[in-house]
Scaffold this motif. Structure first.
Motif, PDB file in Angstrom:
ATOM      1  N   VAL A 275      -5.330  -6.657   6.299  1.00 10.05           N
ATOM      2  CA  VAL A 275      -5.190  -5.552   5.350  1.00 10.05           C
ATOM      3  C   VAL A 275      -6.067  -5.783   4.112  1.00 10.05           C
ATOM      4  CG1 VAL A 275      -3.542  -4.096   4.114  1.00 10.05           C
ATOM      5  CG2 VAL A 275      -2.809  -5.296   6.165  1.00 10.05           C
ATOM      6  N   ALA A 276      -6.767  -4.752   3.715  1.00 15.43           N
ATOM      7  CA  ALA A 276      -7.576  -4.805   2.495  1.00 15.43           C
ATOM      8  C   ALA A 276      -6.640  -4.899   1.280  1.00 15.43           C
ATOM      9  CB  ALA A 276      -8.452  -3.563   2.409  1.00 15.43           C
ATOM     10  N   PRO A 277      -7.164  -5.367   0.145  1.00 15.66           N
ATOM     11  CA  PRO A 277      -6.289  -5.613  -1.010  1.00 15.66           C
ATOM     12  C   PRO A 277      -5.400  -4.415  -1.354  1.00 15.66           C
ATOM     13  CG  PRO A 277      -8.453  -6.510  -1.437  1.00 15.66           C
ATOM     14  CD  PRO A 277      -8.550  -5.762  -0.126  1.00 15.66           C
ATOM     15  N   SER A 278      -4.133  -4.689  -1.510  1.00 13.93           N
ATOM     16  CA  SER A 278      -3.154  -3.677  -1.894  1.00 13.93           C
ATOM     17  C   SER A 278      -2.986  -3.736  -3.406  1.00 13.93           C
ATOM     18  CB  SER A 278      -1.834  -3.961  -1.184  1.00 13.93           C
ATOM     19  OG  SER A 278      -1.316  -5.210  -1.596  1.00 13.93           O
ATOM     20  N   PRO A 279      -2.305  -2.750  -3.996  1.00 14.44           N
ATOM     21  CA  PRO A 279      -2.234  -2.711  -5.470  1.00 14.44           C
ATOM     22  C   PRO A 279      -1.802  -4.029  -6.106  1.00 14.44           C
ATOM     23  CG  PRO A 279      -1.381  -0.665  -4.561  1.00 14.44           C
ATOM     24  CD  PRO A 279      -1.689  -1.551  -3.383  1.00 14.44           C
ATOM     25  N   GLN A 280      -0.797  -4.695  -5.532  1.00 15.32           N
ATOM     26  CA  GLN A 280      -0.351  -5.955  -6.132  1.00 15.32           C
ATOM     27  C   GLN A 280      -0.892  -7.191  -5.397  1.00 15.32           C
ATOM     28  OE1 GLN A 280       3.970  -5.413  -7.977  1.00 15.32           O
ATOM     29  NE2 GLN A 280       4.065  -5.271  -5.773  1.00 15.32           N
ATOM     30  N   ARG A 281      -1.483  -6.999  -4.256  1.00 23.80           N
ATOM     31  CA  ARG A 281      -1.881  -8.099  -3.351  1.00 23.80           C
ATOM     32  C   ARG A 281      -0.672  -8.923  -2.914  1.00 23.80           C
ATOM     33  NH1 ARG A 281      -7.236 -10.142  -2.545  1.00 23.80           N
ATOM     34  NH2 ARG A 281      -8.801  -8.901  -3.634  1.00 23.80           N
TER      35      ARG A 281
ATOM     36  N   GLN B   8     -11.111  12.504   5.669  1.00 22.39           N
ATOM     37  CA  GLN B   8     -10.222  11.816   4.722  1.00 22.39           C
ATOM     38  C   GLN B   8      -9.572  10.570   5.322  1.00 22.39           C
ATOM     39  OE1 GLN B   8      -7.460  14.691   3.125  1.00 22.39           O
ATOM     40  NE2 GLN B   8      -9.093  16.058   2.462  1.00 22.39           N
ATOM     41  N   SER B   9     -10.206  10.002   6.332  1.00 22.87           N
ATOM     42  CA  SER B   9      -9.604   8.828   6.986  1.00 22.87           C
ATOM     43  C   SER B   9      -9.512   7.625   6.060  1.00 22.87           C
ATOM     44  CB  SER B   9     -10.424   8.432   8.209  1.00 22.87           C
ATOM     45  OG  SER B   9     -10.545   9.514   9.086  1.00 22.87           O
ATOM     46  N   THR B  10     -10.325   7.607   5.022  1.00 24.68           N
ATOM     47  CA  THR B  10     -10.235   6.478   4.094  1.00 24.68           C
ATOM     48  C   THR B  10      -8.937   6.508   3.280  1.00 24.68           C
ATOM     49  OG1 THR B  10     -11.504   7.731   2.471  1.00 24.68           O
ATOM     50  CG2 THR B  10     -12.744   6.204   3.870  1.00 24.68           C
ATOM     51  N   HIS B  11      -8.156   7.563   3.432  1.00 20.86           N
ATOM     52  CA  HIS B  11      -6.827   7.605   2.787  1.00 20.86           C
ATOM     53  C   HIS B  11      -5.734   7.018   3.682  1.00 20.86           C
ATOM     54  CE1 HIS B  11      -8.202  11.349   0.239  1.00 20.86           C
ATOM     55  NE2 HIS B  11      -8.917  10.272   0.009  1.00 20.86           N
ATOM     56  N   TYR B  12      -6.122   6.312   4.729  1.00 21.64           N
ATOM     57  CA  TYR B  12      -5.142   5.807   5.709  1.00 21.64           C
ATOM     58  C   TYR B  12      -4.062   4.947   5.072  1.00 21.64           C
ATOM     59  CZ  TYR B  12      -6.981   1.189   5.160  1.00 21.64           C
ATOM     60  OH  TYR B  12      -7.322  -0.007   4.600  1.00 21.64           O
ATOM     61  N   HIS B  13      -4.316   4.383   3.899  1.00 20.63           N
ATOM     62  CA  HIS B  13      -3.337   3.463   3.297  1.00 20.63           C
ATOM     63  C   HIS B  13      -2.400   4.168   2.323  1.00 20.63           C
ATOM     64  CE1 HIS B  13      -5.750   3.410  -0.410  1.00 20.63           C
ATOM     65  NE2 HIS B  13      -6.773   3.464   0.416  1.00 20.63           N
ATOM     66  N   ARG B  14      -2.527   5.478   2.234  1.00 18.34           N
ATOM     67  CA  ARG B  14      -1.665   6.222   1.314  1.00 18.34           C
ATOM     68  C   ARG B  14      -0.547   6.921   2.076  1.00 18.34           C
ATOM     69  NH1 ARG B  14      -6.210   9.078  -2.475  1.00 18.34           N
ATOM     70  NH2 ARG B  14      -4.739  10.806  -2.173  1.00 18.34           N
ATOM     71  N   LEU B  15       0.639   6.784   1.584  1.00 16.97           N
ATOM     72  CA  LEU B  15       1.785   7.358   2.284  1.00 16.97           C
ATOM     73  C   LEU B  15       1.652   8.870   2.420  1.00 16.97           C
ATOM     74  CD1 LEU B  15       4.506   6.802   3.583  1.00 16.97           C
ATOM     75  CD2 LEU B  15       5.538   6.734   1.315  1.00 16.97           C
ATOM     76  N   ASP B  16       1.162   9.554   1.380  1.00 15.57           N
ATOM     77  CA  ASP B  16       1.093  11.022   1.455  1.00 15.57           C
ATOM     78  C   ASP B  16       0.124  11.495   2.537  1.00 15.57           C
ATOM     79  OD1 ASP B  16      -1.172  10.258   0.128  1.00 15.57           O
ATOM     80  OD2 ASP B  16      -0.919  11.588  -1.588  1.00 15.57           O
TER      81      ASP B  16
ATOM     82  N   HIS C  80       0.829  -1.213   0.000  1.00 13.16           N
ATOM     83  CA  HIS C  80       0.000   0.000   0.000  1.00 13.16           C
ATOM     84  C   HIS C  80       0.862   1.260   0.000  1.00 13.16           C
ATOM     85  CE1 HIS C  80      -4.182  -1.185   0.232  1.00 13.16           C
ATOM     86  NE2 HIS C  80      -3.951  -2.046   1.203  1.00 13.16           N
ATOM     87  N   LEU C  81       1.811   1.330   0.936  1.00 10.40           N
ATOM     88  CA  LEU C  81       2.565   2.582   1.119  1.00 10.40           C
ATOM     89  C   LEU C  81       3.444   2.896  -0.084  1.00 10.40           C
ATOM     90  CD1 LEU C  81       3.600   2.309   4.886  1.00 10.40           C
ATOM     91  CD2 LEU C  81       1.671   3.575   3.910  1.00 10.40           C
ATOM     92  N   THR C  82       3.894   1.872  -0.797  1.00  8.46           N
ATOM     93  CA  THR C  82       4.708   2.110  -1.993  1.00  8.46           C
ATOM     94  C   THR C  82       3.836   2.219  -3.244  1.00  8.46           C
ATOM     95  OG1 THR C  82       4.976  -0.253  -2.426  1.00  8.46           O
ATOM     96  CG2 THR C  82       6.661   0.785  -1.048  1.00  8.46           C
ATOM     97  N   ASN C  83       2.548   2.080  -3.069  1.00  5.82           N
ATOM     98  CA  ASN C  83       1.622   2.060  -4.196  1.00  5.82           C
ATOM     99  C   ASN C  83       1.984   0.961  -5.206  1.00  5.82           C
ATOM    100  OD1 ASN C  83      -0.679   2.871  -5.549  1.00  5.82           O
ATOM    101  ND2 ASN C  83       0.362   4.478  -6.712  1.00  5.82           N
ATOM    102  N   GLY C  84       2.195  -0.237  -4.664  1.00  5.96           N
ATOM    103  CA  GLY C  84       2.399  -1.401  -5.539  1.00  5.96           C
ATOM    104  C   GLY C  84       3.811  -1.585  -6.043  1.00  5.96           C
ATOM    105  N   ARG C  85       4.805  -1.201  -5.228  1.00  6.47           N
ATOM    106  CA  ARG C  85       6.190  -1.298  -5.699  1.00  6.47           C
ATOM    107  C   ARG C  85       7.034  -2.233  -4.847  1.00  6.47           C
ATOM    108  NH1 ARG C  85       8.818   4.145  -5.724  1.00  6.47           N
ATOM    109  NH2 ARG C  85       7.197   4.997  -4.389  1.00  6.47           N
ATOM    110  N   ILE C  86       6.399  -3.223  -4.209  1.00  4.12           N
ATOM    111  CA  ILE C  86       7.172  -4.061  -3.298  1.00  4.12           C
ATOM    112  C   ILE C  86       7.409  -5.456  -3.879  1.00  4.12           C
ATOM    113  CG2 ILE C  86       5.290  -5.048  -1.893  1.00  4.12           C
ATOM    114  CD1 ILE C  86       8.501  -3.471  -0.490  1.00  4.12           C
ATOM    115  N   GLY C  87       8.592  -5.964  -3.602  1.00  8.22           N
ATOM    116  CA  GLY C  87       8.938  -7.337  -3.949  1.00  8.22           C
ATOM    117  C   GLY C  87       9.499  -8.021  -2.717  1.00  8.22           C
TER     118      GLY C  87
END
Lengths: 427, 427
Positions: free
Chosen positions: A211-217, B26-34, A121-128
Motif C-alpha cells: 500500500v502506498a503511504p496513507s495519511p498517517q502511515r 478516476q481510478s487513481t481515487h481507488y484509496h478513497r472510500l467515497d 486510507h479508507l478512514t482518511n487517517g482516523r485509524i488506531g
C-alpha cells in the motif's frame, strides 16, 4: 481538556455482563451494520475522540474448564472481527477516530500491515491500533498450537513484529513515490519504492509494502499491558495507553511510571470509566440498582476466570484464591489490590458486576462531570474510555448530558481539531 | 436472464493498463472510500448482481526480474485489502452482492472464517468469496518463505482448507443456538455450540467458531482455476466460476466440462467481457481508439509476464516464446491458443491491451446487448463479469445504456429477487 473514547466490542457482553437482558438494551444488535452506523454518528455528534473496539481471539473456557458459561451469557462470544466494522462507520462520519484491537501473534506482518494501511486510507487517517498479544490457550489451539507462548516471549515477538510492520509502513514507499502523472504515464517512481528485508528470530520477510503511504502511515498506537514487561513495551511503542482504573493514587503512580519510561516521547493515558448518570443523584442510584438487577454473576465469573487464568470454581465465596502457575499475574495483583489485598470469589464478582474493575461513577450529570475532571487532575490522565452499560442509552447520555456538562466547565472541546486522528489527539 | 458483475480491484490498474492516464478516468481515487460508495450505489441502480473484487498478494516482478514496470504503471500495485472496502459499500446499498477474492494460502482458517462470517453479517448475507491460492513467488517471500508451493500441492492445501472453514461455518453453531432470551438470561445454548476438531496434514484446529450463524453461513463460493486440477477443485467446491472469455466454442466447451464435473450440483458461469459502447457503432470505435491511445505496453507486459510466469524481456517481438519451468501452464496454453497457436510478445501485447484476453465488445449499445445475449445463448454462460476500462464512465454506460437495452430484450431482471446473495443468484 478531557478526551473521551467509547470503549465497546462487537459482541453482546463486553465488560458489564448481563446488561443485554435489560429491556432497553440493544447490544444483541451487535451484528447489524446499522447498529454501528448509529453509534458512530452519535459519538461524532458528541465530539468523541474515538471509538475503541476491544477484541479477543479464543473463548473464555477457564471457569470449570468449559466455555459453557461464556456461551450461555454471551461473554465476548459470539464476536465479530472489529476491523471490518470500521469502514462502514467511516462512511457516515468525518472526524471520529477508530481504535481497533488486533492480536499480532497470529497475523502475518505483511498482511496485517496492508490491512491497517487500507483502513488508514479508507478512514482518511482516523485509524488506531490497540496492540495485544493475546492471553488465551484457546486461541493457540484454534491456531493449531498446543498452547500460547510464555508471557515475556510474547512481548519479545511483539517487539520484532513492531519492527517489521513499522518498516513496511515507513520505509517501503517514499512520500513522493506516487506521481500519478497522466502526461508521462508514470504512476509511481520505482526508485522511491523499495523492498523491506527482515530476517529475525521470529519473522522473515522480503517484500514491498502493498500500500502506498496513507495519511498517517502508522496507526495511532495504543497499548494496555500492566505487567513490568508490558509497561516496557508500552514505553517503547505506544502513543496512548489504556488503564483499567482504580484509586487515583494508584492510577497516578501508573501514569507517572509510564511517562517516565517513555520520556522524552509523550504518552497519552486513557482511564476506563463507567458513568451511571441521572438528572439527580437519586435517579442515578435507582438506575444503578436497576442495571445491577440484570447483571450476570455467571458471566462475570467466566470473564474473571479467563482474565486471571484461574479456575476458581473449586473455591468457596470467601476462600482466598491462590494463584495457579498459568495465572495472568498482573491481573491477579491488580484485582487482589482492589479487593483489599485478598482475592476471593465474592470480591471478584463485586468487581466484575458494575463494580470496582470499571468502578461506576454514579451521580447526577454535574457530579459525574466534576468527578471526571478532578480524577483527571489528580492522576494526570488525558481522558477516559467509557465502557458500555445499557446501550445505546449509556452513549446517548454521555453525548447529550455529560459532554455539555464538561463543556460548560471548559473541560471539553467544542469542535474537532483539524487533521488525522493523531493530529487531533495531540493537538 | 443475463447476470452482471462489475469486475474491479482496489488499485489503479486492474486489467486494462494505462487507462488511468485518460483525462476522464478516476481510478487513481481507488484509496478513497467515497470512490467505492459511489460505485456501489451506481451498480445497485443498475441491478447488478455483484461487485467482484480481484486481489493478488505479492508484486509483479517477473518481467526483467524486477517490480519496476509494475510500480511505474500502477499494475495492481499499490493495492488495498478488498475485504475492508466492502462494509462501507454495504452501508449504502441493500441488494448488491460482493465477491471478494482472498488467497487462502497465508490466512489461518480460524481467522479467515471469522472475517467472512463478519462480512456476511454486516452485509446481511451479501458476501461471496473468490477462492484463490496465489501464484507469485513474491508473495511467498513476503511471508518468509523461499518460494510458493507447487501448483497441485496448493490445490491439495486448498481442499483441506475448505474442509476446515466449511466445518467452522456449518457445524460449530446450530441454527437455534442463539436464544437471546432476556427472561432466562440465556444468550446462547452451550449444548448447541461445539468445538471443531481438525488434525490434517496441513492444518490443525480445535476451536469454537467465533461467530454465530450469519445469513448465508458460507459465502457464495467463486473460483476461476483453468488447469485440470483447478477445474477439479471448482467442480467440487465452487457455486460460480469465472472464465476469462474467448471464442464461443472454447467457452462453451469449458462450461460444459465444468458442469459435467460438478453435476448434479449446479454451477453458474460468468464470463469476462469488456464492452466499449457508443450511441452508434462509429462512436464506439472512436472511443476504443481513444482508450487504446492511453494503453500502457509496459504495464501490459509486466502483467502478462507475471500471469505466465515467464520473463519474456529477452525475446524479440515475433520470436516464439518458449515456456519456462515455473510457467503457469494453463495461462500459457490459453494465451498461445488466443494468439493462433504460437506465443509471441506482439501477440501478448495485443491480448493485454484492450485485446483478446478480455476482448472488447465494441459497438452501439444495441449491438453490445445483442452480442452478450447471443454469446450467453451460444455458450451457456449465466452472465458476465464486466471489466473496467475508463472509470467511472464504463460503469455509468453499463448501468444507463446496456442494462436498459438488455431489459428491452427481456434478457435482464427489472428488480432484485428477495433474499441473500445466494438466493438472488440462484432464484
Amino acid at each position: 481538556m478531557i478526551r473521551l473514547n467509547a470503549f465497546d466490542m462487537a459482541c453482546v457482553g463486553h465488560i458489564q455482563h448481563g446488561m443485554w437482558t435489560h429491556p432497553r438494551d440493544q447490544s444483541t444488535h451487535y451484528h447489524r451494520l446499522d447498529h454501528w452506523l448509529d453509534l458512530a454518528r452519535l459519538l461524532e455528534r458528541g465530539l468523541f475522540d474515538g471509538l475503541f473496539l476491544a477484541d479477543v481471539l479464543g473463548i473464555y473456557d477457564v471457569l470449570g474448564g468449559s466455555a459453557d458459561a461464556a456461551i450461555r451469557n454471551g461473554v465476548q462470544v459470539p464476536l465479530l472481527d472489529p476491523m471490518l466494522v470500521v469502514p462502514g462507520m467511516a462512511a457516515v462520519t468525518t472526524h471520529l477516530g477508530f481504535g481497533v484491537t488486533a492480536n499480532l501473534s497470529y497475523e502475518a506482518p505483511y498482511l496485517f500491515a496492508r490491512r491497517m494501511s487500507t483502513l488508514d486510507h479508507l478512514t482518511n487517517g482516523r485509524i488506531g491500533w490497540n496492540i495485544v498479544t493475546g492471553y488465551l490457550d484457546s486461541a493457540a489451539r484454534a491456531m493449531g498450537l498446543d498452547r500460547q507462548q510464555q508471557h515475556d516471549d510474547r512481548y519479545d515477538l511483539a517487539d520484532e513484529y513492531m519492527e517489521v510492520v513499522t518498516r513496511l509502513w515507513r520505509e517501503s514507499w517514499d512520500d513522493t513515490a506516487v506521481r500519478a502523472d497522466r502526461a508521462t504515464g508514470i504512476y509511481a517512481d520505482p526508485a522511491q519504492v523499495r523492498r523491506i528485508h527482515h530476517n529475525g528470530p521470529q519473522y522473515r520477510l522480503d517484500a514491498h509494502h502493498l500500500v502506498a503511504p496513507s495519511p498517517q502511515r502508522v496507526p495511532v498506537l495504543y497499548q494496555a499491558g500492566a505487567s513490568a514487561r508490558g509497561i516496557r513495551f508500552a514505553a517503547q511503542h505506544a502513543e496512548c495507553v489504556f488503564l483499567n482504573g482504580g484509586p487515583p493514587d494508584a492510577v497516578r503512580a501508573q501514569i507517572t511510571a509510564l511517562r517516565e519510561a517513555a520520556a522524552p516521547r509523550r504518552i497519552m493515558a486513557f482511564v476506563g470509566a463507567t458513568p451511571v448518570m441521572g438528572r439527580t443523584e437519586a435517579e442515578a442510584r435507582d438506575k444503578l440498582e436497576d442495571y445491577r438487577r440484570h447483571a450476570s454473576v455467571e458471566g462475570a465469573l467466566a470473564h474473571a476466570a479467563a482474565s486471571l487464568g484461574i479456575d476458581f470454581e473449586p473455591f468457596g465465596m470467601d476462600e482466598p484464591i491462590t494463584a495457579q502457575s498459568n495465572a495472568i499475574q498482573s491481573n491477579v495483583t491488580a484485582m487482589a489490590r482492589a479487593s483489599g489485598g485478598v482475592l476471593t470469589k465474592r470480591g471478584l464478582i463485586d468487581q466484575f458486576i458494575l463494580g470496582s474493575r470499571q468502578k461506576p461513577i454514579t451521580g447526577s450529570v454535574d457530579q459525574v462531570a466534576e468527578t471526571l475532571i478532578s480524577f483527571a487532575a489528580a492522576t494526570g490522565a488525558d481522558g477516559f474510555n467509557l465502557s458500555r452499560t445499557v446501550a445505546p442509552e449509556c452513549w446517548r447520555e454521555a453525548v447529550e448530558w455529560l459532554v455539555p456538562a464538561l463543556q460548560e466547565r471548559g473541560a471539553y472541546k467544542t469542535a474537532y481539531a483539524p487533521g488525522t486522528y493523531r493530529e487531533k489527539l495531540f493537538s
